[in-house]
Structure formats: C-alpha cells, structure tokens
Motif scaffolding. Structure first.
Motif, PDB file in Angstrom:
ATOM      1  N   ASN A 136      -7.999  -0.170   9.059  1.00 51.27           N
ATOM      2  CA  ASN A 136      -9.060  -0.363   8.033  1.00 51.27           C
ATOM      3  C   ASN A 136      -9.349  -1.791   7.763  1.00 51.27           C
ATOM      4  O   ASN A 136     -10.369  -2.195   7.501  1.00 51.27           O
ATOM      5  CB  ASN A 136      -8.740   0.452   6.914  1.00 51.27           C
ATOM      6  N   ILE A 137      -8.292  -2.715   7.687  1.00 53.34           N
ATOM      7  CA  ILE A 137      -8.265  -4.000   7.242  1.00 53.34           C
ATOM      8  C   ILE A 137      -9.430  -4.729   8.413  1.00 53.34           C
ATOM      9  O   ILE A 137      -9.899  -5.716   7.923  1.00 53.34           O
ATOM     10  CB  ILE A 137      -6.915  -4.746   7.280  1.00 53.34           C
ATOM     11  N   LEU A 138      -9.207  -4.426   9.540  1.00 51.69           N
ATOM     12  CA  LEU A 138     -10.079  -5.375  10.692  1.00 51.69           C
ATOM     13  C   LEU A 138     -11.505  -4.890  10.471  1.00 51.69           C
ATOM     14  O   LEU A 138     -12.143  -5.458  11.092  1.00 51.69           O
ATOM     15  CB  LEU A 138      -9.242  -4.960  11.993  1.00 51.69           C
ATOM     16  N   HIS A 139     -11.794  -3.977   9.459  1.00 53.93           N
ATOM     17  CA  HIS A 139     -13.346  -3.670   9.568  1.00 53.93           C
ATOM     18  C   HIS A 139     -14.188  -4.865   8.565  1.00 53.93           C
ATOM     19  O   HIS A 139     -14.415  -4.568   7.352  1.00 53.93           O
ATOM     20  CB  HIS A 139     -13.566  -2.345   9.083  1.00 53.93           C
ATOM     21  N   VAL A 180       0.940  -1.038  -0.037  1.00 52.11           N
ATOM     22  CA  VAL A 180      -0.212   0.045  -0.088  1.00 52.11           C
ATOM     23  C   VAL A 180       0.808   1.291  -0.047  1.00 52.11           C
ATOM     24  O   VAL A 180       1.905   1.408   0.944  1.00 52.11           O
ATOM     25  CB  VAL A 180      -1.058  -0.055   1.398  1.00 52.11           C
ATOM     26  N   ARG A 181       0.873   2.045  -1.006  1.00 56.65           N
ATOM     27  CA  ARG A 181       1.674   2.923  -1.194  1.00 56.65           C
ATOM     28  C   ARG A 181       1.190   4.405  -0.476  1.00 56.65           C
ATOM     29  O   ARG A 181      -0.258   4.591  -0.148  1.00 56.65           O
ATOM     30  CB  ARG A 181       1.928   3.721  -2.498  1.00 56.65           C
ATOM     31  N   SER A 182       2.108   5.328   0.294  1.00 58.46           N
ATOM     32  CA  SER A 182       1.812   6.456   0.809  1.00 58.46           C
ATOM     33  C   SER A 182       0.832   6.425   1.898  1.00 58.46           C
ATOM     34  O   SER A 182      -0.180   6.952   2.013  1.00 58.46           O
ATOM     35  CB  SER A 182       1.455   7.553  -0.245  1.00 58.46           C
ATOM     36  N   ALA A 183       0.965   5.450   2.878  1.00 58.14           N
ATOM     37  CA  ALA A 183       0.106   4.985   4.030  1.00 58.14           C
ATOM     38  C   ALA A 183       1.108   4.686   5.226  1.00 58.14           C
ATOM     39  O   ALA A 183       2.281   4.437   5.281  1.00 58.14           O
ATOM     40  CB  ALA A 183      -0.685   3.839   3.492  1.00 58.14           C
ATOM     41  N   THR A 184       0.150   4.613   6.370  1.00 55.63           N
ATOM     42  CA  THR A 184       1.019   4.244   7.536  1.00 55.63           C
ATOM     43  C   THR A 184       0.373   2.803   7.927  1.00 55.63           C
ATOM     44  O   THR A 184      -0.833   2.656   7.766  1.00 55.63           O
ATOM     45  CB  THR A 184       0.637   5.207   8.619  1.00 55.63           C
ATOM     46  N   ALA A 185       1.245   1.926   8.450  1.00 58.30           N
ATOM     47  CA  ALA A 185       0.826   0.613   8.753  1.00 58.30           C
ATOM     48  C   ALA A 185      -0.118   0.690   9.610  1.00 58.30           C
ATOM     49  O   ALA A 185      -1.287  -0.214   9.750  1.00 58.30           O
ATOM     50  CB  ALA A 185       2.043   0.025   9.343  1.00 58.30           C
ATOM     51  N   ALA A 200     -10.370  -6.597  -1.258  1.00 53.81           N
ATOM     52  CA  ALA A 200     -10.795  -5.896  -0.246  1.00 53.81           C
ATOM     53  C   ALA A 200      -9.456  -4.865  -0.032  1.00 53.81           C
ATOM     54  O   ALA A 200      -9.770  -3.623   0.049  1.00 53.81           O
ATOM     55  CB  ALA A 200     -10.577  -6.722   1.096  1.00 53.81           C
ATOM     56  N   VAL A 201      -8.238  -5.392   0.006  1.00 52.66           N
ATOM     57  CA  VAL A 201      -7.189  -4.416   0.090  1.00 52.66           C
ATOM     58  C   VAL A 201      -7.138  -3.211  -1.013  1.00 52.66           C
ATOM     59  O   VAL A 201      -6.990  -2.102  -0.777  1.00 52.66           O
ATOM     60  CB  VAL A 201      -5.804  -5.039   0.172  1.00 52.66           C
ATOM     61  N   THR A 202      -7.334  -3.767  -2.248  1.00 52.55           N
ATOM     62  CA  THR A 202      -7.340  -2.541  -3.236  1.00 52.55           C
ATOM     63  C   THR A 202      -8.449  -1.673  -3.171  1.00 52.55           C
ATOM     64  O   THR A 202      -8.361  -0.668  -3.702  1.00 52.55           O
ATOM     65  CB  THR A 202      -6.932  -3.278  -4.629  1.00 52.55           C
ATOM     66  N   GLY A 203      -9.592  -2.239  -2.636  1.00 52.85           N
ATOM     67  CA  GLY A 203     -10.802  -1.482  -2.571  1.00 52.85           C
ATOM     68  C   GLY A 203     -10.642  -0.363  -1.376  1.00 52.85           C
ATOM     69  O   GLY A 203     -11.275   0.741  -1.458  1.00 52.85           O
ATOM     70  N   MET A 204     -10.070  -0.653  -0.514  1.00 56.21           N
ATOM     71  CA  MET A 204      -9.444   0.037   0.871  1.00 56.21           C
ATOM     72  C   MET A 204      -8.717   1.143   0.365  1.00 56.21           C
ATOM     73  O   MET A 204      -8.542   2.421   0.750  1.00 56.21           O
ATOM     74  CB  MET A 204      -9.175  -0.598   2.078  1.00 56.21           C
ATOM     75  N   PHE A 205      -7.458   0.902  -0.646  1.00 53.17           N
ATOM     76  CA  PHE A 205      -6.337   1.710  -0.697  1.00 53.17           C
ATOM     77  C   PHE A 205      -5.910   1.796  -2.257  1.00 53.17           C
ATOM     78  O   PHE A 205      -5.848   0.581  -2.794  1.00 53.17           O
ATOM     79  CB  PHE A 205      -5.201   1.265   0.065  1.00 53.17           C
ATOM     80  N   GLU A 206      -6.400   2.777  -2.749  1.00 56.48           N
ATOM     81  CA  GLU A 206      -6.265   3.052  -4.086  1.00 56.48           C
ATOM     82  C   GLU A 206      -5.048   2.805  -4.715  1.00 56.48           C
ATOM     83  O   GLU A 206      -4.829   2.273  -5.920  1.00 56.48           O
ATOM     84  CB  GLU A 206      -6.708   4.568  -4.437  1.00 56.48           C
ATOM     85  N   HIS A 207      -4.123   2.919  -3.949  1.00 53.02           N
ATOM     86  CA  HIS A 207      -2.661   2.940  -4.593  1.00 53.02           C
ATOM     87  C   HIS A 207      -1.899   1.761  -3.931  1.00 53.02           C
ATOM     88  O   HIS A 207      -1.122   1.638  -3.028  1.00 53.02           O
ATOM     89  CB  HIS A 207      -1.701   4.518  -4.141  1.00 53.02           C
ATOM     90  N   TRP A 256      -2.454 -11.957   9.038  1.00 54.91           N
ATOM     91  CA  TRP A 256      -2.214 -10.780   8.368  1.00 54.91           C
ATOM     92  C   TRP A 256      -1.288 -10.082   8.986  1.00 54.91           C
ATOM     93  O   TRP A 256      -1.182 -10.018  10.256  1.00 54.91           O
ATOM     94  CB  TRP A 256      -3.432  -9.767   8.475  1.00 54.91           C
ATOM     95  N   HIS A 257      -0.051  -9.716   8.357  1.00 52.24           N
ATOM     96  CA  HIS A 257       1.230  -9.263   9.070  1.00 52.24           C
ATOM     97  C   HIS A 257       1.412  -7.863   8.244  1.00 52.24           C
ATOM     98  O   HIS A 257       1.486  -8.196   6.953  1.00 52.24           O
ATOM     99  CB  HIS A 257       2.384  -9.970   9.106  1.00 52.24           C
ATOM    100  N   LEU A 258       1.446  -6.642   8.890  1.00 55.42           N
ATOM    101  CA  LEU A 258       1.771  -5.397   8.062  1.00 55.42           C
ATOM    102  C   LEU A 258       3.000  -4.816   8.687  1.00 55.42           C
ATOM    103  O   LEU A 258       3.320  -5.064   9.682  1.00 55.42           O
ATOM    104  CB  LEU A 258       0.718  -4.303   8.378  1.00 55.42           C
ATOM    105  N   ALA A 259       3.937  -4.080   7.783  1.00 53.99           N
ATOM    106  CA  ALA A 259       4.981  -3.458   8.103  1.00 53.99           C
ATOM    107  C   ALA A 259       5.116  -2.206   7.307  1.00 53.99           C
ATOM    108  O   ALA A 259       5.096  -2.141   6.181  1.00 53.99           O
ATOM    109  CB  ALA A 259       6.159  -4.379   8.003  1.00 53.99           C
ATOM    110  N   GLN A 260       5.765  -1.333   7.871  1.00 53.33           N
ATOM    111  CA  GLN A 260       6.032  -0.021   7.370  1.00 53.33           C
ATOM    112  C   GLN A 260       7.480  -0.257   6.757  1.00 53.33           C
ATOM    113  O   GLN A 260       8.288  -0.599   7.265  1.00 53.33           O
ATOM    114  CB  GLN A 260       6.151   1.208   8.794  1.00 53.33           C
ATOM    115  N   GLN A 261       7.229   0.309   5.491  1.00 56.86           N
ATOM    116  CA  GLN A 261       8.439   0.211   4.611  1.00 56.86           C
ATOM    117  C   GLN A 261       8.798   1.628   4.159  1.00 56.86           C
ATOM    118  O   GLN A 261       8.301   1.902   3.074  1.00 56.86           O
ATOM    119  CB  GLN A 261       8.484  -0.828   3.530  1.00 56.86           C
TER     120      GLN A 261
END
Length: 164
Positions: free
Chosen positions: A21-24, A10-15, A136-143, A93-98
């Motif tokens: 958002n994902i947990l909804h 997910v581009r230009s976002a915070t983890a 779901a992920v692409t629907g929540m986050f455009e980039h 699900w595992h997220l990480a800031q890059q």
C-alpha cells in the motif's frame, strides 16, 4: 543536512500488505493535504522506478523527481532525488512485522544548499515531510499509532483542505 524521521505502528496488519500500500505514491494527494501531486513514471515491479512530487510549501510549491527502489524481500523502499528544489534529498522506508502489528520507519535527509536560509526553510520542510508521511500512513491504515513529536492538526496553509 537535515534529518527527518517518523515511526509508526500499524495494528493488526501484515508487513507485506503495508508495503504494497505504501508504494502507491499516486494515492498520496488524496491522503496527505500537503501533497499537490505525485506522478508515478514507473513503479514496482519495474527495476527502474521514478516519481515526481509537488508539495505545498510556504507560499509556493516544493518540487522534485526521485528514483525509487522497492525491495519487497527486505520490506524496504529507498528513494533519491534526481532533479528538483533540494540540493540533495534521499531516504528509506523500512517495515517489520512485530507479532500482529507492523512497524513503519521512515527516514530522510535533505539539504536545500542555501546556508543563509537553513534556519527558516529546514524546520518547515521537516514538518511538511513528516506530516505528509504521517497523513499517508494513517490514511491508509485506520489503526495506526504515531511515535515522536508529530501531531496532525489542520494544515495552516491557505488553499489546503482542513480536517474537523
């Protein structure tokens, strides 16, 4: 046992924003055409969370209820089926800031417990699960960039919405 993975950026976002958002799960029917319903029984910050799912699968529905564990400090979500059509179904699900972006890694293992139908059911279930997460992920986050063997073409299932 069948293993499913989906990796995205997910581009230009915070983890933490992506996590929140994902947990909804209740929004997934609007985001992913395979999801008929996602009923949230309890969710974060409750210590014991649960949800029930119905996905369009072949000519019917795939149903299960899962225990959900949300770990915001680790940017992880764990789930495990407590009742349903699978013999076993669990994942993370595992997220990480890059830098300015967020990696999203979804992984799940499932087994229908029907060895004679494994060659038929498992590939279809793997595709439906992977596409559901991707939609779901692409629907929540455009980039969002998806990695691996995933394409989000119009679903080839009767009664499901299609995209242009």
């Amino acid at each position: 046992m069948r293993h499913v993975e989906l990796n995205a950026m997910v581009r230009s976002a915070t983890a933490r924003d992506v996590f929140d958002n994902i947990l909804h799960w209740e929004h997934y029917p609007e985001l992913a055409p395979h999801v008929r319903s996602a009923t949230v029984h309890s969710t974060y910050p409750d210590p014991e969370c649960a949800s029930s799912w119905e996905l369009h699968f072949r000519s019917g529905l795939l149903r299960w209820t899962e225990r959900d564990q949300f770990l915001p400090e680790k940017l992880e979500i764990h789930f495990e089926q407590t009742d349903g059509d699978f013999e076993s179904f669990s994942g993370t699900w595992h997220l990480a800031q890059q830098g300015d972006d967020v990696t999203v890694a979804f992984a799940a293992d499932f087994d229908f417990g029907i060895p004679s139908l494994e060659g038929i059911l498992d590939p279809i279930a793997e595709r439906v699960i992977k596409e559901t997460v991707a939609w779901a992920v692409t629907g929540m986050f455009e980039h969002t960039d998806l990695f691996g063997d995933i394409s989000l073409s119009a679903p080839a299932m009767p009664g499901l919405p299609t995209t242009a």
